[in-house]
Write an enzyme that holds these catalytic residues in place. Structure first.
Site, mmCIF file in Angstrom:
data_model
loop_
_atom_site.group_PDB
_atom_site.id
_atom_site.type_symbol
_atom_site.label_atom_id
_atom_site.label_comp_id
_atom_site.label_asym_id
_atom_site.label_seq_id
_atom_site.Cartn_x
_atom_site.Cartn_y
_atom_site.Cartn_z
ATOM 1 C CG HIS A 1 -1.969 1.038 1.215
ATOM 2 N ND1 HIS A 1 -3.220 0.857 1.741
ATOM 3 C CD2 HIS A 1 -1.973 2.298 0.722
ATOM 4 C CE1 HIS A 1 -3.941 1.958 1.580
ATOM 5 N NE2 HIS A 1 -3.199 2.846 0.972
ATOM 6 C CG LEU B 1 4.963 4.486 -6.127
ATOM 7 C CD1 LEU B 1 5.458 3.504 -7.182
ATOM 8 C CD2 LEU B 1 6.072 4.800 -5.134
ATOM 9 C CG ASN C 1 -4.770 7.881 -4.856
ATOM 10 O OD1 ASN C 1 -3.743 7.245 -5.048
ATOM 11 N ND2 ASN C 1 -5.012 8.508 -3.721
ATOM 12 C CG HIS D 1 -10.009 4.418 2.049
ATOM 13 N ND1 HIS D 1 -8.821 5.103 2.113
ATOM 14 C CD2 HIS D 1 -10.853 5.094 2.856
ATOM 15 C CE1 HIS D 1 -8.948 6.148 2.925
ATOM 16 N NE2 HIS D 1 -10.185 6.172 3.378
ATOM 17 C CG HIS E 1 -5.719 2.427 5.554
ATOM 18 N ND1 HIS E 1 -7.089 2.344 5.546
ATOM 19 C CD2 HIS E 1 -5.391 3.092 4.418
ATOM 20 C CE1 HIS E 1 -7.564 2.942 4.472
ATOM 21 N NE2 HIS E 1 -6.538 3.403 3.768
ATOM 22 C CG ASP F 1 -2.132 4.940 3.524
ATOM 23 O OD1 ASP F 1 -2.001 5.261 2.327
ATOM 24 O OD2 ASP F 1 -3.081 5.340 4.236
ATOM 25 C CG HIS G 1 0.195 15.021 0.922
ATOM 26 N ND1 HIS G 1 -0.647 14.931 -0.160
ATOM 27 C CD2 HIS G 1 -0.294 14.163 1.839
ATOM 28 C CE1 HIS G 1 -1.615 14.053 0.096
ATOM 29 N NE2 HIS G 1 -1.421 13.565 1.311
HETATM 30 ZN ZN LIG Z 1 -6.693 4.540 2.117
#
Ligand SMILES: [Zn+2]
Length: 427
Positions: free
Chosen positions: A63, A66, A97, A182, A235, A308, A312
């Protein structure tokens, strides 16, 4: 560096697949593990001394984000996989995503090609469940399966429509792919920016209640049971979800789960005075949740540790708490945080390696996760006693968003070997 023969000498080989936990030499030839023995003598091989260290099957993080294509200012496949190598991971599975979303073969192929030319470790793309992560029409699952995705997930978003989720589980099953959920009910979560509890009340922040995770977990367990398909919970953060998954497994429902190091290390107190590096989704919970997650990892309820990893840009985190982005980087701090569970006597070394390598490999069906003759030479050497201090500016990741800055850590990956080549070495 690339060598034909690599001899790893005198390390403690820990391999849950074969049950080995003892001092061994490991010889790697042409990217494949050729011999494992008490003592191997050979000439013209590069020798890596592993005395006092653990030699484990390359760690697999199922998880990570990238960020490429689309958000290269946050991370690229090159920087993300360098971060993975520095953290001891030889394989990562990357979430869909991106921009464009990985919901068709074209994007899957772009990621695989970029990984081939720039990746420091193996990259296994995860395809979207729905087109554009919109939660409505199914993505081009058949063609993505053909292009090589290893699972499907709308991660970052919950699939809120149960009928869509049912269809996805059934369809994914035809290609042998797990659906990674999720689990956060967006109506129950509302605008929650942290765990709903005493701390959120004190800080005057909107809380996301545990039930936003628990209800979706219960729903998806029902869907997995009904369809016979495989749902993997990303998660896991609540004691309630752990209990539901334990019960589902006892009933024989095909569910698996992962937990992230931050969720078994920190409580919502880490938000402190509005520290945006403690803002993630699902949020940091409370000590009873931490205990439940660790218990779940120990007893087999939770199958994997996954980071996870969510890099950012500075501008997305250095803002007021309500508007900050969710997520933290995790690849370079996962090993010491997870080793803490071994030091505390909660997990055996074999179980730790199982949840960080063998199990995620099995769930993704990627043919990794073991050190045995004939296996691909993906190997991580860990110094369990090495002490170091987390300095985010030193991260290989572009992301600096970590709540662990300045933490004194114990344990570190000191060499990461991918396909027989040393992808990272700590000097
Ligand atoms: Zn998630």
């Amino acid at each position: 560096m690339s060598v034909k023969r690599l001899l790893i000498k005198g390390g403690r080989v820990i391999d849950p697949a074969s049950g080995v936990d003892g001092i061994r030499d490991v010889l790697v030839e042409k990217g494949i593990i050729s011999i494992i023995d008490i003592s191997i003598q050979t000439e013209d091989a590069k020798v890596l001394s592993a005395e006092g260290k653990w030699v484990v099957p390359g760690l697999v993080d199922m998880h990570v984000h990238l960020r490429e294509p689309g958000y290269e200012y946050k991370e690229t496949i090159e920087t993300g996989t360098k971060s993975a190598a520095a953290g001891g991971f030889t394989s990562v599975a990357c979430m869909a995503n991106t921009n464009p979303v990985n919901d068709c073969a074209q994007v899957t192929e772009f990621i695989r090609n970029m990984a081939k030319s720039k990746g420091a470790v193996n990259v296994f793309p995860i395809g979207a469940i729905t087109k554009g992560l919109k939660g409505e029409a199914l993505a081009d699952i058949a063609e993505m399966a053909e292009a090589g995705v290893v699972a499907l997930s709308d991660d970052g978003k919950c699939v809120m429509n149960a009928a869509v989720m049912r269809a996805a589980i059934e369809y994914a099953g035809m290609f042998g792919l797990a659906i990674i959920e999720h689990a956060e009910d967006i109506d129950l979560k509302q605008n929650g920016v942290m765990n709903e509890g005493v701390v959120s009340t004190r800080l005057g922040l909107v809380g996301a209640p545990r039930i936003s995770e628990d209800t979706i977990t219960a729903r998806d367990i029902s869907l997995a049971e009904y369809t016979g398909g495989h749902v993997h919970f990303a998660h896991v953060s609540t004691a309630g979800a752990v209990e539901l998954i334990r019960f589902a497994k006892q009933k024989g429902v095909k569910v698996t789960a992962e937990a992230a190091p931050h969720h078994f290390t920190l409580t919502d107190e880490a938000v402190g005075e509005y520290d945006t590096n403690a803002k993630m989704a699902p949020p940091l919970r409370e000590s009873r949740d931490i205990n439940a997650i660790i218990q779940g990892l120990a007893d087999g309820t939770i199958d994997c540790i996954a980071t996870d990893h969510a890099p950012h840009g500075i501008a997305e985190k250095e803002v007021e708490f309500d508007s900050a982005a969710f997520g933290i980087v995790g690849l370079e701090t996962a090993v010491p945080l997870s080793l803490g569970l071994v030091r505390d006597g909660r997990l055996t070394p074999l179980r730790l390696v199982e949840v960080m390598s063998f199990n995620p490999s099995k769930i993704l069906k990627i043919n990794r996760g073991t050190i045995q003759p004939g296996a691909v030479a993906d190997i991580t050497i860990i110094d369990p006693d090495k002490e170091w201090v987390v300095e985010p500016s030193q991260f290989k990741s572009k992301g600096r968003n970590t709540p662990f800055a300045g933490w004194k850590m114990k344990g570190k990956a000191v060499a990461t070997i991918v396909n027989g080549n040393v992808a990272y070495e700590d000097n």
